[in-house]
Design a protein around this motif. Structure first.
Motif, PDB file in Angstrom:
ATOM      1  N   LYS A   1      98.163  41.450 -55.416  1.00 61.13           N
ATOM      2  CA  LYS A   1      99.558  41.911 -55.419  1.00 61.13           C
ATOM      3  C   LYS A   1     100.146  41.809 -56.821  1.00 61.13           C
ATOM      4  O   LYS A   1     100.897  42.697 -57.259  1.00 61.13           O
ATOM      5  CB  LYS A   1     100.376  41.066 -54.435  1.00 61.13           C
ATOM      6  CG  LYS A   1     101.864  41.424 -54.340  1.00 61.13           C
ATOM      7  CD  LYS A   1     102.073  42.773 -53.685  1.00 61.13           C
ATOM      8  CE  LYS A   1     103.486  42.934 -53.127  1.00 61.13           C
ATOM      9  NZ  LYS A   1     104.560  42.592 -54.071  1.00 61.13           N
TER      10      LYS A   1
ATOM     11  N   GLU B   1     102.600  47.966 -50.908  1.00 61.77           N
ATOM     12  CA  GLU B   1     103.467  46.881 -50.435  1.00 61.77           C
ATOM     13  C   GLU B   1     103.269  46.655 -48.941  1.00 61.77           C
ATOM     14  O   GLU B   1     103.112  45.505 -48.479  1.00 61.77           O
ATOM     15  CB  GLU B   1     104.931  47.233 -50.731  1.00 61.77           C
ATOM     16  CG  GLU B   1     105.926  46.125 -50.397  1.00 61.77           C
ATOM     17  CD  GLU B   1     105.964  45.016 -51.425  1.00 61.77           C
ATOM     18  OE1 GLU B   1     106.387  43.901 -51.072  1.00 61.77           O
ATOM     19  OE2 GLU B   1     105.557  45.259 -52.582  1.00 61.77           O
ATOM     20  N   ASP B   2     103.256  47.736 -48.168  1.00 60.05           N
ATOM     21  CA  ASP B   2     103.074  47.603 -46.713  1.00 60.05           C
ATOM     22  C   ASP B   2     101.699  47.042 -46.375  1.00 60.05           C
ATOM     23  O   ASP B   2     101.574  46.168 -45.509  1.00 60.05           O
ATOM     24  CB  ASP B   2     103.257  48.955 -46.028  1.00 60.05           C
ATOM     25  CG  ASP B   2     104.710  49.396 -45.999  1.00 60.05           C
ATOM     26  OD1 ASP B   2     105.595  48.542 -46.235  1.00 60.05           O
ATOM     27  OD2 ASP B   2     104.957  50.597 -45.741  1.00 60.05           O
TER      28      ASP B   2
ATOM     29  N   TYR C   1      99.787  45.151 -48.182  1.00 63.85           N
ATOM     30  CA  TYR C   1      99.738  43.737 -48.551  1.00 63.85           C
ATOM     31  C   TYR C   1     100.293  42.861 -47.423  1.00 63.85           C
ATOM     32  O   TYR C   1      99.668  41.874 -47.018  1.00 63.85           O
ATOM     33  CB  TYR C   1     100.527  43.505 -49.845  1.00 63.85           C
ATOM     34  CG  TYR C   1     100.759  42.042 -50.164  1.00 63.85           C
ATOM     35  CD1 TYR C   1      99.720  41.238 -50.633  1.00 63.85           C
ATOM     36  CD2 TYR C   1     102.021  41.470 -49.985  1.00 63.85           C
ATOM     37  CE1 TYR C   1      99.934  39.890 -50.909  1.00 63.85           C
ATOM     38  CE2 TYR C   1     102.237  40.135 -50.265  1.00 63.85           C
ATOM     39  CZ  TYR C   1     101.196  39.341 -50.726  1.00 63.85           C
ATOM     40  OH  TYR C   1     101.414  38.009 -50.991  1.00 63.85           O
ATOM     41  N   HIS C   2     101.442  43.226 -46.910  1.00 62.23           N
ATOM     42  CA  HIS C   2     102.050  42.410 -45.841  1.00 62.23           C
ATOM     43  C   HIS C   2     101.234  42.505 -44.550  1.00 62.23           C
ATOM     44  O   HIS C   2     101.108  41.505 -43.826  1.00 62.23           O
ATOM     45  CB  HIS C   2     103.497  42.835 -45.622  1.00 62.23           C
ATOM     46  CG  HIS C   2     104.394  42.490 -46.768  1.00 62.23           C
ATOM     47  ND1 HIS C   2     104.688  41.188 -47.100  1.00 62.23           N
ATOM     48  CD2 HIS C   2     105.051  43.277 -47.674  1.00 62.23           C
ATOM     49  CE1 HIS C   2     105.494  41.171 -48.161  1.00 62.23           C
ATOM     50  NE2 HIS C   2     105.719  42.431 -48.527  1.00 62.23           N
TER      51      HIS C   2
ATOM     52  N   CYS D   1      98.274  40.150 -45.114  1.00 63.72           N
ATOM     53  CA  CYS D   1      98.686  38.740 -45.069  1.00 63.72           C
ATOM     54  C   CYS D   1      98.950  38.301 -43.631  1.00 63.72           C
ATOM     55  O   CYS D   1      98.540  37.193 -43.220  1.00 63.72           O
ATOM     56  CB  CYS D   1      99.932  38.527 -45.926  1.00 63.72           C
ATOM     57  SG  CYS D   1      99.637  38.573 -47.710  1.00 63.72           S
ATOM     58  N   ASN D   2      99.610  39.137 -42.866  1.00 65.51           N
ATOM     59  CA  ASN D   2      99.878  38.806 -41.460  1.00 65.51           C
ATOM     60  C   ASN D   2      98.581  38.731 -40.656  1.00 65.51           C
ATOM     61  O   ASN D   2      98.435  37.858 -39.784  1.00 65.51           O
ATOM     62  CB  ASN D   2     100.835  39.833 -40.846  1.00 65.51           C
ATOM     63  CG  ASN D   2     102.233  39.718 -41.404  1.00 65.51           C
ATOM     64  OD1 ASN D   2     102.650  38.648 -41.862  1.00 65.51           O
ATOM     65  ND2 ASN D   2     102.982  40.810 -41.392  1.00 65.51           N
TER      66      ASN D   2
END
Length: 433
Positions: A50, A388-389, A391-392, A395-396
């Motif tokens: 990131k 960005e999307d 990455y999240h 991570c989730n």
């Protein structure tokens, strides 16, 4: 900028553990059977990705390999259901179970050797997946890495993914960790540096194994259609290998027209640097770090040379160093001196990758560098790029499926097989692989 360098990082898998499987890798052996945190490891790797993406540098990733490798265990005589295979292997050959569960494919600097289209005779990007035959846990990766690269770089108008070289001692190949490309701009023809540890049977009496052979380097250069006088072949210094420099990216790093190299990187260093300068032409800056500035032991402990050297603008580069460099006095001084010196490095950022570092891999180990034109980049599936999307999402996904703590003894838990299978199924659906 139409031609860019894309970093393909390995997404650290849910079976990341400290098996101590890599002879000659001092961090790996030194943390043998310590308790790991797969969740923390993956989140640290994603945070580094990131950070690079947020600089505007194209960042992509390769998914983890399926683990455990039950076919590997079956080849050693273990039969039955997955649970029965795991239980028997843990009881009789826990070393093989650790190999079958290894998450070492996360270090994508070993995934393949890559030559950009501007260097290759047919104008396509060439990949040769590494056979990694020296270490049993890494040799398992070659087949799946080849499939993954062919799934991503599938357009034959732009890409060629070769078969790995034969997995025998004579053509032992460790991928881009022993390969550096120098160029004026990414779209310009480059000079490719191939580094090997042994030529034929020499090096057999060393303390640690020399993993790359000259024959492998020469076969890759030929298969990629490289111009011979734009290639340089250099032998690793035996002292460095025996000090824990198992790959060249632990002792030197380069980007475009800048080369940072320890004085004990190459056996015939004066010739190697002169040949690089001659074949590159005017403008190559080679900064030799003397042993009195950074001892071999400090280079290995801090992984300074395993930093990422990123192009952030014309004549402007950024170092991404492992946080261990800020804690090692000699490495920290070296960073400060480089920032004050006459070179393109304008800044340094320290990143926490302790979970990977303790298993023997720093920032540069985690990424495969692929130079792509605008058209070549457009030919890739969009799902491999870190937005960005994405990455999240990732991570989730990690927080849902990864254990926070994993000891070697936990590999005997048959439920881990199902946990990993569920996680990988969800990831594959997310990515569309």
């Amino acid at each position: 900028m139409t031609t860019v360098e894309v970093n393909f990082d390995g997404l650290i898998g849910p079976t990341h553990h400290y098996g101590g499987l890599s002879a000659g890798n001092l961090a790996s052996v030194g943390h043998r059977h310590a308790i790991s945190s797969p969740r923390k490891a993956a989140l640290q790797g994603l945070a580094k990705m990131k950070r690079v993406a947020d600089m505007g540098i194209p960042q992509a990733f390769l998914p983890p390999h399926p683990r455990p490798d039950l076919s590997f265990l079956s080849s050693h005589g273990f039969t039955g259901s997955p649970g029965e295979i795991i239980t028997a292997a843990h009881k009789e050959r826990p070393d093989l179970l650790s190999i079958a569960y290894s998450a070492s494919a996360m270090w994508t600097a070993n995934a393949a050797t890559v030559s950009p289209s501007s260097d290759c005779a047919d104008g396509r990007v060439h990949f040769t997946p590494a056979n990694l035959q020296t270490m049993p846990h890494r040799a398992l990766e070659a087949e799946h890495t080849t499939k993954t690269l062919r799934a991503i770089f599938h357009d034959s108008n732009h890409f060629v993914v070769h078969d790995p070289l034969p997995g025998v001692a004579e053509t032992s190949d460790e991928g881009a960790a022993n390969h550096t490309r120098f160029c004026r701009e990414y779209h310009s023809p480059g000079v490719e540096l191939f580094v090997y540890g042994r030529d034929g049977d020499d090096g057999a009496d060393q303390r640690y194994p020399a993993r790359q052979t000259r024959a492998a380097c020469e076969e890759i250069a030929s298969a990629h259609g490289l111009v011979p006088d734009r290639c340089v072949f250099a032998r690793q210094h035996p002292w460095a290998i025996d000090a824990g420099v198992f790959h060249n990216d632990v002792i030197s790093v380069g980007n475009q027209a800048l080369h940072l190299v320890h004085e004990f990187a190459f056996a015939d260093q004066e010739r190697v640097l002169a040949e690089l300068a001659e074949r590159f032409g005017p403008g190559l800056q080679q900064i030799v770090v003397r042993d009195e500035e950074l001892k071999l032991a400090d280079a290995v402990q801090s992984y300074f040379f395993n930093s990422q050297l990123l192009q952030t603008g014309p004549q402007q580069m950024l170092l991404i160093c492992p946080i261990e460099c800020s804690e090692n006095a000699a490495a920290n001084r070296l960073v400060a001196n480089l920032l004050r010196g006459d070179n393109p490095i304008f800044d340094c950022q320290f990143v926490d990758l302790r979970e990977s570092m303790q298993n023997g891999g720093g920032p540069a180990c985690l990424r495969l560098r692929v130079v792509l034109t605008k058209e070549e980049r457009a030919a890739l599936p969009s799902g491999v790029f870190l937005t960005e999307d994405r990455y999240h999402q990732l991570c989730n996904w990690v927080r849902r499926h990864y254990r926070d703590r994993l000891a070697v003894e936990d590999l005997a838990d048959a439920s881990l097989v199902d946990e990993v299978a569920v996680a990988m199924h969800e990831l594959n659906q997310m990515l569309g692989f």
